[in-house]
Design a protein around this motif. Structure first.
Motif, PDB file in Angstrom:
ATOM      1  N   GLN A  73       0.867  -1.213  -0.159  1.00 60.36           N
ATOM      2  CA  GLN A  73       0.045   0.046  -0.139  1.00 60.36           C
ATOM      3  C   GLN A  73       0.921   1.141  -0.126  1.00 60.36           C
ATOM      4  O   GLN A  73       1.907   1.403   0.856  1.00 60.36           O
ATOM      5  CB  GLN A  73      -0.986  -0.074   1.106  1.00 60.36           C
ATOM      6  N   VAL A  74       0.432   2.234  -0.813  1.00 59.73           N
ATOM      7  CA  VAL A  74       1.130   3.616  -1.023  1.00 59.73           C
ATOM      8  C   VAL A  74       0.268   4.670  -0.488  1.00 59.73           C
ATOM      9  O   VAL A  74      -0.806   4.642  -0.711  1.00 59.73           O
ATOM     10  CB  VAL A  74       1.888   3.820  -2.353  1.00 59.73           C
ATOM     11  N   GLN A  75       0.721   5.272   0.304  1.00 58.32           N
ATOM     12  CA  GLN A  75       0.236   6.720   0.790  1.00 58.32           C
ATOM     13  C   GLN A  75       0.796   7.955   0.047  1.00 58.32           C
ATOM     14  O   GLN A  75       2.000   8.081   0.322  1.00 58.32           O
ATOM     15  CB  GLN A  75       0.189   6.901   2.358  1.00 58.32           C
ATOM     16  N   VAL A  76      -0.119   8.754  -0.169  1.00 57.58           N
ATOM     17  CA  VAL A  76       0.421   9.989  -0.888  1.00 57.58           C
ATOM     18  C   VAL A  76      -0.135  11.111  -0.072  1.00 57.58           C
ATOM     19  O   VAL A  76      -1.516  11.166   0.123  1.00 57.58           O
ATOM     20  CB  VAL A  76      -0.101   9.994  -2.400  1.00 57.58           C
ATOM     21  N   VAL A  77       0.566  12.113   0.024  1.00 59.05           N
ATOM     22  CA  VAL A  77      -0.018  12.990   0.954  1.00 59.05           C
ATOM     23  C   VAL A  77       0.740  14.453   0.426  1.00 59.05           C
ATOM     24  O   VAL A  77       1.893  14.702   0.102  1.00 59.05           O
ATOM     25  CB  VAL A  77       0.636  13.070   2.349  1.00 59.05           C
ATOM     26  N   GLY A 113      -2.020  27.069  -0.548  1.00 60.82           N
ATOM     27  CA  GLY A 113      -2.336  28.250   0.321  1.00 60.82           C
ATOM     28  C   GLY A 113      -2.854  29.502  -0.528  1.00 60.82           C
ATOM     29  O   GLY A 113      -3.299  29.301  -1.579  1.00 60.82           O
ATOM     30  N   LEU A 114      -3.347  30.663   0.196  1.00 59.84           N
ATOM     31  CA  LEU A 114      -3.454  31.790  -0.545  1.00 59.84           C
ATOM     32  C   LEU A 114      -2.329  32.775  -1.113  1.00 59.84           C
ATOM     33  O   LEU A 114      -1.300  32.993  -0.275  1.00 59.84           O
ATOM     34  CB  LEU A 114      -4.518  32.824   0.378  1.00 59.84           C
ATOM     35  N   VAL A 115      -2.265  33.198  -2.376  1.00 61.90           N
ATOM     36  CA  VAL A 115      -1.250  33.842  -2.846  1.00 61.90           C
ATOM     37  C   VAL A 115      -1.609  34.933  -3.649  1.00 61.90           C
ATOM     38  O   VAL A 115      -2.889  34.817  -4.436  1.00 61.90           O
ATOM     39  CB  VAL A 115       0.042  32.893  -3.520  1.00 61.90           C
ATOM     40  N   GLN A 116      -0.838  35.939  -3.928  1.00 61.10           N
ATOM     41  CA  GLN A 116      -1.317  37.343  -5.075  1.00 61.10           C
ATOM     42  C   GLN A 116      -1.107  36.759  -6.363  1.00 61.10           C
ATOM     43  O   GLN A 116       0.033  35.768  -6.602  1.00 61.10           O
ATOM     44  CB  GLN A 116      -0.950  38.384  -4.401  1.00 61.10           C
ATOM     45  N   PRO A 117      -1.590  37.311  -7.147  1.00 67.34           N
ATOM     46  CA  PRO A 117      -1.174  36.868  -8.651  1.00 67.34           C
ATOM     47  C   PRO A 117       0.436  37.628  -8.750  1.00 67.34           C
ATOM     48  O   PRO A 117       0.667  38.383  -8.342  1.00 67.34           O
ATOM     49  CB  PRO A 117      -2.161  37.730  -9.500  1.00 67.34           C
ATOM     50  N   GLY A 118       1.204  36.728  -9.470  1.00 75.73           N
ATOM     51  CA  GLY A 118       2.634  36.998  -9.845  1.00 75.73           C
ATOM     52  C   GLY A 118       3.224  36.347  -8.736  1.00 75.73           C
ATOM     53  O   GLY A 118       4.583  36.285  -8.697  1.00 75.73           O
ATOM     54  N   GLY A 119       2.671  35.720  -7.516  1.00 70.83           N
ATOM     55  CA  GLY A 119       3.416  34.976  -6.368  1.00 70.83           C
ATOM     56  C   GLY A 119       3.970  33.664  -6.682  1.00 70.83           C
ATOM     57  O   GLY A 119       3.767  33.403  -7.880  1.00 70.83           O
ATOM     58  N   SER A 120       4.545  33.076  -5.522  1.00 73.00           N
ATOM     59  CA  SER A 120       4.888  31.812  -5.871  1.00 73.00           C
ATOM     60  C   SER A 120       4.578  30.844  -4.598  1.00 73.00           C
ATOM     61  O   SER A 120       4.197  31.273  -3.787  1.00 73.00           O
ATOM     62  CB  SER A 120       6.497  31.781  -5.889  1.00 73.00           C
ATOM     63  N   LEU A 121       4.341  29.484  -4.995  1.00 73.83           N
ATOM     64  CA  LEU A 121       4.329  28.534  -4.032  1.00 73.83           C
ATOM     65  C   LEU A 121       4.808  27.329  -4.177  1.00 73.83           C
ATOM     66  O   LEU A 121       4.952  27.274  -5.442  1.00 73.83           O
ATOM     67  CB  LEU A 121       2.824  28.301  -3.861  1.00 73.83           C
ATOM     68  N   ARG A 122       5.105  26.519  -3.331  1.00 70.53           N
ATOM     69  CA  ARG A 122       5.848  25.240  -3.784  1.00 70.53           C
ATOM     70  C   ARG A 122       4.858  24.214  -2.933  1.00 70.53           C
ATOM     71  O   ARG A 122       4.837  24.129  -1.818  1.00 70.53           O
ATOM     72  CB  ARG A 122       7.372  25.143  -3.379  1.00 70.53           C
ATOM     73  N   LEU A 123       4.252  23.412  -3.701  1.00 71.42           N
ATOM     74  CA  LEU A 123       3.560  21.952  -3.346  1.00 71.42           C
ATOM     75  C   LEU A 123       4.745  20.879  -3.292  1.00 71.42           C
ATOM     76  O   LEU A 123       5.702  20.707  -3.848  1.00 71.42           O
ATOM     77  CB  LEU A 123       2.546  21.586  -4.450  1.00 71.42           C
ATOM     78  N   SER A 124       4.357  20.057  -2.440  1.00 71.00           N
ATOM     79  CA  SER A 124       5.039  18.848  -1.907  1.00 71.00           C
ATOM     80  C   SER A 124       4.166  17.501  -2.113  1.00 71.00           C
ATOM     81  O   SER A 124       2.918  17.728  -1.503  1.00 71.00           O
ATOM     82  CB  SER A 124       5.710  18.862  -0.446  1.00 71.00           C
ATOM     83  N   CYS A 125       4.842  16.623  -2.626  1.00 73.64           N
ATOM     84  CA  CYS A 125       3.889  15.406  -2.559  1.00 73.64           C
ATOM     85  C   CYS A 125       4.882  14.255  -1.946  1.00 73.64           C
ATOM     86  O   CYS A 125       5.736  13.879  -2.584  1.00 73.64           O
ATOM     87  CB  CYS A 125       3.591  15.170  -3.996  1.00 73.64           C
ATOM     88  N   ALA A 126       4.569  13.870  -0.834  1.00 73.28           N
ATOM     89  CA  ALA A 126       5.328  12.730  -0.090  1.00 73.28           C
ATOM     90  C   ALA A 126       4.696  11.422  -0.372  1.00 73.28           C
ATOM     91  O   ALA A 126       3.410  11.310   0.013  1.00 73.28           O
ATOM     92  CB  ALA A 126       5.492  13.212   1.497  1.00 73.28           C
ATOM     93  N   ALA A 127       5.430  10.575  -0.848  1.00 73.72           N
ATOM     94  CA  ALA A 127       4.825   9.259  -0.834  1.00 73.72           C
ATOM     95  C   ALA A 127       5.524   8.090   0.093  1.00 73.72           C
ATOM     96  O   ALA A 127       6.598   8.193   0.346  1.00 73.72           O
ATOM     97  CB  ALA A 127       5.131   8.585  -2.179  1.00 73.72           C
ATOM     98  N   SER A 128       5.007   7.360   0.764  1.00 73.95           N
ATOM     99  CA  SER A 128       5.345   6.309   1.823  1.00 73.95           C
ATOM    100  C   SER A 128       4.848   4.980   1.557  1.00 73.95           C
ATOM    101  O   SER A 128       3.718   5.089   0.955  1.00 73.95           O
ATOM    102  CB  SER A 128       5.096   6.648   3.102  1.00 73.95           C
ATOM    103  N   GLY A 129       5.463   4.213   2.050  1.00 77.20           N
ATOM    104  CA  GLY A 129       4.884   2.524   1.645  1.00 77.20           C
ATOM    105  C   GLY A 129       5.946   1.813   0.828  1.00 77.20           C
ATOM    106  O   GLY A 129       7.089   2.339   0.680  1.00 77.20           O
ATOM    107  N   SER A 130       5.367   0.808   0.108  1.00 74.04           N
ATOM    108  CA  SER A 130       6.130   0.032  -0.626  1.00 74.04           C
ATOM    109  C   SER A 130       6.434   0.708  -1.995  1.00 74.04           C
ATOM    110  O   SER A 130       5.863   0.295  -3.036  1.00 74.04           O
ATOM    111  CB  SER A 130       5.612  -1.340  -0.816  1.00 74.04           C
ATOM    112  N   ILE A 131       7.293   1.587  -2.108  1.00 78.16           N
ATOM    113  CA  ILE A 131       7.714   2.166  -3.308  1.00 78.16           C
ATOM    114  C   ILE A 131       9.128   2.421  -3.582  1.00 78.16           C
ATOM    115  O   ILE A 131       9.916   1.989  -2.694  1.00 78.16           O
ATOM    116  CB  ILE A 131       7.200   3.842  -3.421  1.00 78.16           C
TER     117      ILE A 131
END
Length: 115
Positions: free
Chosen positions: A1-5, A10-28
């Motif tokens: 089984q794999v878990q993905v989180v 969040g909230l950001v103004q136009p022209g701004g930046s965000l970094r998303l993360s995707c963490a996977a755990s389990g049998s990978i």
């Protein structure tokens, strides 16, 4: 089984930046493919970006030159760096992991671009 989180939305103004993360755990292992999708209210879920286990990447035309997908194999984490954000980038962003022909979705993280 794999878990993905996902995290990092969040909230950001136009022209701004965000970094998303995707963490996977389990049998990978490092040869899994990770996609980012997004879904705005009332719209279908659309492909945003992909990275292979070997680090090859591809992007939707709407985000090329603004978004960058990367991975840290030691942490089993994939990142989506989003720059020059636009109002139309507002959506729930989902991570989609493919491991040995099995697929897993995360629960999503909300990105809102607003002035």
């Amino acid at each position: 089984q794999v878990q993905v989180v996902e995290s990092g939305g969040g909230l950001v103004q136009p022209g701004g930046s965000l970094r998303l993360s995707c963490a996977a755990s389990g049998s990978i292992f490092n040869n899994y493919i990770t996609d980012w999708y997004r879904q705005a209210p009332g719209k279908q879920r659309d492909f945003v970006a992909r990275i292979s286990g070997g680090g090859q990447s591809m992007y939707a035309d709407s985000v090329k030159g603004r978004f960058t997908i990367s991975r840290d194999n030691a942490k089993n984490t994939v990142y989506l760096q989003m720059n020059s954000l636009k109002l139309e980038d507002t959506a729930a962003y989902y991570c989609f992991v493919t491991v040995d022909s099995l697929t897993y979705w995360g629960q999503g993280t909300q990105v809102t671009v607003s002035s």
